[in-house]
Write an enzyme that holds these catalytic residues in place. Sequence first.
Site, PDB file in Angstrom:
ATOM      1  CG  HIS A 188      -3.664   7.869  -4.636  1.00  0.00           C
ATOM      2  ND1 HIS A 188      -3.267   8.742  -5.593  1.00  0.00           N
ATOM      3  CD2 HIS A 188      -2.635   7.003  -4.479  1.00  0.00           C
ATOM      4  CE1 HIS A 188      -2.053   8.403  -6.008  1.00  0.00           C
ATOM      5  NE2 HIS A 188      -1.661   7.344  -5.355  1.00  0.00           N
ATOM      6  CD  GLU A 430       4.531   5.134 -11.270  1.00  0.00           C
ATOM      7  OE1 GLU A 430       3.865   4.858 -10.270  1.00  0.00           O
ATOM      8  OE2 GLU A 430       4.528   6.265 -11.787  1.00  0.00           O
ATOM      9  CG  ASP A 454       0.788   2.793 -10.462  1.00  0.00           C
ATOM     10  OD1 ASP A 454      -0.355   2.302 -10.498  1.00  0.00           O
ATOM     11  OD2 ASP A 454       0.991   4.002 -10.310  1.00  0.00           O
ATOM     12  CB  CYS A 501       7.965   6.758  -3.142  1.00  0.00           C
ATOM     13  SG  CYS A 501       7.680   6.702  -4.921  1.00  0.00           S
TER      14      CYS A 501
END
Length: 572
Positions: A188, A430, A454, A501
């Site tokens: 992130h 995910e 993920d 996404c």
Amino acid sequence: MKQWIGIAASSGIVIGPVWIYSPVKIVIVRKEINDHSAEWERLQLAITSTSEKIAVLKTQALQNIGEQEAAIFDAHMMFLKDPAFLESINQGIFQSSLNAEAAVDDAAVNFEKMLLALDDPYFRERAQDIRDVAGQLIASLMGVEATGKGPVQPAIVLAEDLSPSDTIQFDKSRLLGLATRRGGPTSHTVILARSLGIPAAVSVPFPIAELKNGISAILDGAAGSLLINPDPAVLAAAQQTRQVFLNKAETYLNQSHQPAVTLDGKRVEVCANIGSAADASLALEAGAEGVGLFRTEFMYMDCAELPTEDAQIQIYRQLFAIMDHRPVTVRTVDIGGDKEIPYLGLVREANPFLGWRGIRMISERPDIIESQLRALLQAGTEVDLRIMFPMVSNIGEIEQARQLLEKVRRDLDDEGKQAAAKVQFGIMVEVPSIALIARHAAKLVDFFSIGTNDLTQYTLAVDRGNERVASLASPYHPAVLHLINQTIQAGHDGGKWVGMCGEFAGDPLAAPLLLGLGLDEFSASASLLPALKQALRQCRTADCYSLAEQALRLDKAESVRMLCQEFAQTLA
Ligand code: PEP
Ligand code: MG
């Protein structure tokens, strides 16, 4: 001159001084003291040294940045001398016989609470200042360096590793680029860098202990390289490459407000991934047609305590106002994994990415998600709102999430509060298990959004934050590709739209392949959108379908990637 190559994480090339981030985890030991005056004296020395440091920072800020930034340090100085703050510390030392570190910490916590309870946002923001000042004071008392807000002048930040909570505290206007010795390209921190358009490289093996602040460096985010003390010729070449990159980026940016329409006229929806309402403005500037993923956990990380329903409503309203009726997909909070939120009192887990995160919180802490849903439904009455749940691995979780949403709607109705009527309900795909049973899941949702970060991590058993295995984590792997394909097919067979996404959606090389697999919506970090739209515009859908068919027959990630590269060369 020396160069190290790691993994490309966020493209762009930047030249500037380095600043080394070496976080010191400060653990305050509470002690009972006998010599109160000596403790008070120790505090006075710490105040003097902290105040000298703040004065230096202020001068540097004035010289290098500007008056507005320098004013932060005035606020810090003010707190350091605030009589009520000092009185509170004095009471801790003289009345409670606490050591100075603990007394400062207690006083800061009380002040912070008091400031956060005030209505005026100006005073609430000052809570951050008191935390900074107390941190510096405690660091000085303990004889360690506090890291504060990051570099005081624009710099390339070098670190062993950077957690999202480390990065979030830096002043973004001073981040020229990021390079870490550890970490994977979908962490992130990297995603934060991408949304800010800052070049970044991870897993770069530079010898951090041997480098000093201020050394001149070149960071190439697309090549994943860091070079220090460049020769004049190398510097000139880097300046030229930077200019070429900036010119290309500007050309794409100029066209980014046009829709992404393929050569044969298919319009593709391109949205942005954001981490805050403020990111939404950057996303619009980059040509986003909506928000495909709002990672709401950053909103929780920004607070010292669980945000109230009203505070959340304000944030969502602000976001919806910026997006001005464009679709907004909000993901319910996905804490856990790499995120730590002190006030939630999460227990440390051996395998946090496989642990209690995302939708798994719904049973034990329904209050957190319930208050989020309440805020969303109240704030989103007039907008195209889509709510999705992360980390879903079984059908029961989808049923539970639906029930909670219905309950929240009923409760609001009973309370006479207006709630958004036409919210789309979706899940992130995910976790491989849900991709494999997407056919069943499709009956319960309005849409899927594929989270390839993920999905790749869990399908290939590769920790996305671990640099030693980062090279294995390819979303081009045929196993990941088949799961993506299966999810899109199952969604479409059930009459549902499917977006993506994960970071794969922002890779221009993958765009024709994903279009060929039938993806309906692409959502990526803002800085990637102009190049993504450009890549989509060069496509013809029939060619993309046959590209996807060929790719699904391959057996290796490298072969799929190579096929995409060959395809890209046939374009434009
Ligand atoms: C993903 O996993 O692909 C995703 C978009 O979610 P995050 O990166 O926040 O885990
Ligand atoms: Mg995820």
